[in-house]
Design an enzyme around this catalytic site. Structure first.
Site, PDB file in Angstrom:
ATOM      1  N   ARG A 105       0.827  -1.062  -0.074  1.00  0.00           N
ATOM      2  CA  ARG A 105       0.003   0.015  -0.061  1.00  0.00           C
ATOM      3  C   ARG A 105       0.808   1.216  -0.244  1.00  0.00           C
ATOM      4  O   ARG A 105       2.115   1.232   0.190  1.00  0.00           O
ATOM      5  CB  ARG A 105      -0.897   0.013   1.374  1.00  0.00           C
ATOM      6  CG  ARG A 105      -0.107  -0.083   2.467  1.00  0.00           C
ATOM      7  CD  ARG A 105      -1.250   0.036   3.649  1.00  0.00           C
ATOM      8  NE  ARG A 105      -0.287   0.143   4.977  1.00  0.00           N
ATOM      9  CZ  ARG A 105      -0.903   0.307   6.363  1.00  0.00           C
ATOM     10  NH1 ARG A 105      -2.186   0.303   6.125  1.00  0.00           N
ATOM     11  NH2 ARG A 105      -0.001   0.026   7.185  1.00  0.00           N
ATOM     12  N   GLU A 144      -1.909   8.126   7.382  1.00  0.00           N
ATOM     13  CA  GLU A 144      -0.578   8.198   7.615  1.00  0.00           C
ATOM     14  C   GLU A 144       0.461   8.559   6.481  1.00  0.00           C
ATOM     15  O   GLU A 144       1.356   7.724   6.154  1.00  0.00           O
ATOM     16  CB  GLU A 144      -0.021   6.882   8.241  1.00  0.00           C
ATOM     17  CG  GLU A 144      -0.747   6.706   9.631  1.00  0.00           C
ATOM     18  CD  GLU A 144       0.206   5.356  10.301  1.00  0.00           C
ATOM     19  OE1 GLU A 144       0.775   4.590   9.412  1.00  0.00           O
ATOM     20  OE2 GLU A 144      -0.218   5.421  11.441  1.00  0.00           O
ATOM     21  N   CYS A 152      11.128   9.710  -2.828  1.00  0.00           N
ATOM     22  CA  CYS A 152      11.275   9.314  -4.108  1.00  0.00           C
ATOM     23  C   CYS A 152      12.334   9.970  -5.122  1.00  0.00           C
ATOM     24  O   CYS A 152      12.548  11.271  -4.842  1.00  0.00           O
ATOM     25  CB  CYS A 152       9.756   9.232  -4.804  1.00  0.00           C
ATOM     26  SG  CYS A 152       9.665   8.630  -6.613  1.00  0.00           S
ATOM     27  N   GLU A 299      -5.730   6.076  15.915  1.00  0.00           N
ATOM     28  CA  GLU A 299      -5.564   4.821  15.952  1.00  0.00           C
ATOM     29  C   GLU A 299      -4.747   4.256  17.241  1.00  0.00           C
ATOM     30  O   GLU A 299      -3.803   5.151  17.694  1.00  0.00           O
ATOM     31  CB  GLU A 299      -4.414   4.213  14.683  1.00  0.00           C
ATOM     32  CG  GLU A 299      -5.301   4.621  13.430  1.00  0.00           C
ATOM     33  CD  GLU A 299      -4.493   4.001  12.371  1.00  0.00           C
ATOM     34  OE1 GLU A 299      -3.605   3.205  12.516  1.00  0.00           O
ATOM     35  OE2 GLU A 299      -4.654   4.471  11.156  1.00  0.00           O
ATOM     36  N   TRP A 307       3.357  -6.068  13.819  1.00  0.00           N
ATOM     37  CA  TRP A 307       4.650  -5.782  13.131  1.00  0.00           C
ATOM     38  C   TRP A 307       5.984  -5.469  13.471  1.00  0.00           C
ATOM     39  O   TRP A 307       7.113  -5.103  12.971  1.00  0.00           O
ATOM     40  CB  TRP A 307       4.212  -4.425  12.106  1.00  0.00           C
ATOM     41  CG  TRP A 307       3.567  -3.224  12.807  1.00  0.00           C
ATOM     42  CD1 TRP A 307       2.268  -3.064  12.958  1.00  0.00           C
ATOM     43  CD2 TRP A 307       4.079  -2.219  13.729  1.00  0.00           C
ATOM     44  NE1 TRP A 307       1.820  -1.968  13.740  1.00  0.00           N
ATOM     45  CE2 TRP A 307       3.132  -1.544  14.295  1.00  0.00           C
ATOM     46  CE3 TRP A 307       5.261  -1.725  14.520  1.00  0.00           C
ATOM     47  CZ2 TRP A 307       3.304  -0.459  15.350  1.00  0.00           C
ATOM     48  CZ3 TRP A 307       5.730  -0.868  15.025  1.00  0.00           C
ATOM     49  CH2 TRP A 307       4.515  -0.238  15.392  1.00  0.00           C
ATOM     50  N   PHE A 349      -2.717 -10.657  12.091  1.00  0.00           N
ATOM     51  CA  PHE A 349      -2.285 -10.956  13.566  1.00  0.00           C
ATOM     52  C   PHE A 349      -2.250  -9.485  14.373  1.00  0.00           C
ATOM     53  O   PHE A 349      -1.914  -9.515  15.222  1.00  0.00           O
ATOM     54  CB  PHE A 349      -1.047 -11.806  13.469  1.00  0.00           C
ATOM     55  CG  PHE A 349      -1.239 -12.954  13.127  1.00  0.00           C
ATOM     56  CD1 PHE A 349      -2.109 -14.061  13.789  1.00  0.00           C
ATOM     57  CD2 PHE A 349      -0.579 -13.573  11.944  1.00  0.00           C
ATOM     58  CE1 PHE A 349      -2.209 -15.202  13.266  1.00  0.00           C
ATOM     59  CE2 PHE A 349      -0.740 -14.914  11.531  1.00  0.00           C
ATOM     60  CZ  PHE A 349      -1.510 -15.636  12.077  1.00  0.00           C
ATOM     61  N   HIS A 350      -3.079  -8.402  13.658  1.00  0.00           N
ATOM     62  CA  HIS A 350      -2.935  -7.266  14.520  1.00  0.00           C
ATOM     63  C   HIS A 350      -4.281  -7.262  15.207  1.00  0.00           C
ATOM     64  O   HIS A 350      -5.331  -7.760  14.696  1.00  0.00           O
ATOM     65  CB  HIS A 350      -2.974  -6.130  13.411  1.00  0.00           C
ATOM     66  CG  HIS A 350      -2.690  -4.826  14.400  1.00  0.00           C
ATOM     67  ND1 HIS A 350      -3.710  -4.185  14.799  1.00  0.00           N
ATOM     68  CD2 HIS A 350      -1.968  -3.746  14.191  1.00  0.00           C
ATOM     69  CE1 HIS A 350      -3.422  -2.837  15.282  1.00  0.00           C
ATOM     70  NE2 HIS A 350      -2.211  -3.031  14.849  1.00  0.00           N
TER      71      HIS A 350
END
Ligand code: GLA
Ligand code: ZN
Length: 634
Positions: A105, A144, A152, A299, A307, A349-350
């Site tokens: 993403r 975020e 870049c 959040e 992570w 798994f979060h």
């Protein structure tokens, strides 16, 4: 004003029966707002220019029917695969011009014309469609920014960088600012300037600093482009975008904050570290200070994240203490990532508010009881008498390597000063280059490597009128183009500090100072007194018996210079000799916040604690369990 409570809601992953269940459980959890459509682009626009809003329409209506407000996201944080494949300017390039592919993403180049064009079209569609929807209460632009792609090096970025430079400087000024006469770097034409791509040795620091500014501005342009569309359509709906912690370096959040209605951020403390409660409080203070108004905890994890290398559970009560810490530091809302734990995909798994194992879990029970508790509270107005100066340009310039020492890290210096106040329960604000300092008893600048002219003037005035300014080591070295001051270190603030800094030594061992024999580490400035007095001298090495810590009377105020670094305990001892504000004693990592008539006691430790709480004329014996929160009224 009610406190916002909810989560990122990603119902695209679930069937409609589950949506209905979600509504029931959201009520049980006292959820009143969700962040919707954060990663919705690929579903909303299956092919270029063809939109499908069926699912989002249904969800907006369903949430409205169930009395749940929507913070509607613009879905631009992850573009569909077709967009990356169709236009070759969309995917970003690393320093060696390798493509960063799609498959995750936020893999887009901030200066890609096709990404921008399609994002504009999408945001306009979303804005027009939902501008009068009664569930819409806030906009959530992107997600975020800079999390995954903060830089870049592609040809589009190179072109935009040249335009960015041209809008600010002439070629002559660039050569002058960057000092290109060294190493044969002189530019004769704008087209010769390229991003700091993979090269043979160190880059020019002036160019690197300007590239950082340019990248923060490029990403800000993305935000502003969406902001402008939404403001025109819905001038009364507040707009936010979720920032990250205090260690997120790529974006100049202060510059950004001007165009954001409500600051919000995502908090993921490493619960295995003892400094996390302090560090998390620091970010709340930084975020609140950006606009000097309430912010949202957009959040946090209801339980474990997925992570880090090892992801333990939050202990019983720990999610509550972190949430209450947010409220105590001025939050308007407490939200999670995410509502329901995923069964598939990168974040399965979060934790979610509803875990894999459903609602009969500790996590869901804790989530419900927090929701209930918040329903009876209102946001707190936070006030502080101490301020810490923060500047992103300074941070970026300081940490260019090679430099004198890899140990001089901007946020570490800020943390080492902040920690004194945290552990003494003394409230802190952050201030920035244009802030008003009048209401503070102390202003600290832990590592002001770069002097900004506007701040130099403000701080002169502040001290002249009676303020107290505390400046840390390796300060006053460069101007805003990262050139060392030709008139010597401290430049325009020499008179304010009453000293000159004639050199510095980098420590690979330690030294000590004459005040309480405190051990000093990392760095020693070599100081010559001018109108200041020494508070403490170095005790060894070739600068033995020369000043390490100084005090200068300036106008009605005082300036302190601390020319060296300390570990937490020693720093505590030194600052307690300078700061006269009385704190509140509490056991280590038991935080006591007093604001207005609220007293909040947060036990961030894994053990039960007993202590005598003394503030103003009150004294009481407190027993607080591990990860318990106690709320009192004065
Ligand atoms: C970030 C993102 C979320 C999610 C969480 C997981 O904050 O914004 O989408 O990935 O991390 O911790
Ligand atoms: Zn690019």
């Amino acid at each position: 004003m009610k406190i916002i409570y909810g989560a990122d809601y990603n119902p695209e992953q679930w069937s409609k029966e589950i949506w209905l269940e979600d509504m029931k459980y959201m009520k049980e959890a006292h959820v009143n707002m969700v962040n919707l459509n954060i990663f919705g682009w690929a579903i909303l626009e299956p092919e270029e220019g063809h939109y499908d809003f069926k699912m989002l329409d249904e969800l907006m209506d369903l949430l409205y029917k169930n009395n749940i407000d929507v913070d509607l996201a613009t879905a631009t944080a992850a573009q569909p695969a077709w967009l990356s494949m169709k236009y070759d300017d969309v995917l970003p390039k690393d320093q060696s011009l390798n493509t960063i592919w799609h498959g995750s993403r936020q893999s887009y180049c901030p200066n890609s014309p096709n990404y921008r064009r399609r994002a504009i079209a999408l945001v306009r569609k979303i804005g027009e469609r939902y501008k009068t929807h009664p569930a819409l209460k806030m906009w959530h632009i992107n997600n975020e920014y800079s999390d995954h792609t903060h830089i870049c090096y592609c040809d589009n970025c190179a072109r935009s960088f040249r335009l960015w430079l041209e809008s600010k400087y002439t070629l002559e000024e660039i050569n002058e600012r960057w000092g290109t006469s060294f190493w044969s770097q002189k530019y004769y034409h704008f087209s010769e300037i390229i991003p700091p791509r993979q090269t043979s040795a160190d880059h020019n620091p002036g160019l690197v600093l300007d590239y950082k500014r340019f990248m923060s501005d490029s990403i800000l342009e993305l935000y502003l482009m969406e902001n402008e569309i939404l403001k025109a359509l819905t001038p009364d709906i507040p707009i936010s975008t979720n920032f990250m912690g205090n260690d997120n370096k790529p974006l100049d959040y202060y510059k950004w904050s001007n165009s954001i209605d409500i600051i919000s951020w995502d908090s993921y403390p490493d619960i295995t570290k003892t400094e996390s409660p302090m560090n998390n409080a620091l970010t709340h203070d930084l975020m609140r200070s950006l606009k000097q108004s309430g912010h949202i905890l957009m959040e946090q994890a209801p339980n474990q994240v997925n992570w880090r290398k090892r992801n333990p559970n939050k202990r019983p009560g720990e999610m509550n203490t972190y949430s209450m810490q947010g409220i105590a530091h001025g939050c308007l809302g407490i939200m999670f990532f995410q509502w329901r734990q995923s069964l598939k995909g990168a974040e399965k798994f979060h934790s979610g508010m509803i875990p894999h194992n459903g609602v009969e879990t500790r996590t869901f029970k804790e989530v419900c009881s927090l929701g209930k508790q918040l329903e009876n509270m209102t946001p707190i107005e936070y006030k502080a008498k101490v301020a810490i100066y923060m500047d992103y340009d300074c941070w970026w310039a300081l940490e260019y390597e090679p430099g004198p020492s890899i140990d001089m890290k901007y946020m570490d210096s800020i943390r080492s000063y902040y920690s004194y106040f945290f552990h003494h329960n003394i409230p802190v604000d952050f201030v920035f280059e244009n802030s008003n300092l009048d209401n503070y008893d102390y202003v600290l600048a832990p590592n002001m490597y770069m002097i900004k002219e506007s701040f130099s003037q403000t701080v002169h005035k502040y001290v002249k009128n009676g303020g107290q300014f505390i400046l840390g080591p390796f300060s006053g070295i460069v101007d805003e183009s990262d050139s060392v001051f030709k008139e010597g270190y401290l430049s325009t603030i020499k008179d304010l500090m009453g000293i000159s800094v004639v050199g510095y030594d980098v420590l690979t061992h330690s030294n000590s100072i004459s005040y309480k024999e405190l051990t000093c580490i990392k760095w020693c400035d070599e100081i010559k007194l001018f109108t200041a007095d020494s508070i403490a001298d170095y005790q060894s090495d070739y600068y033995k018996e020369t000043p390490a810590v100084t005090i200068n009377q300036y106008g009605h105020g005082k300036s302190f210079y601390i020319g060296t670094c300390f570990n937490e305990e020693e720093m505590n001892k030194l600052l307690s000799s300078i700061i006269t504000i009385k704190g509140i004693e509490s056991p280590y990592n038991v935080e006591v916040i007093t604001q207005g008539d609220h007293v909040m006691i947060l036990n961030h430790t894994n053990i039960d604690q007993m202590f005598e709480l003394c503030f103003f004329h009150n004294r009481s014996n407190i027993t607080i369990k591990a990860h318990q929160t106690i709320l009192l009224k004065k």
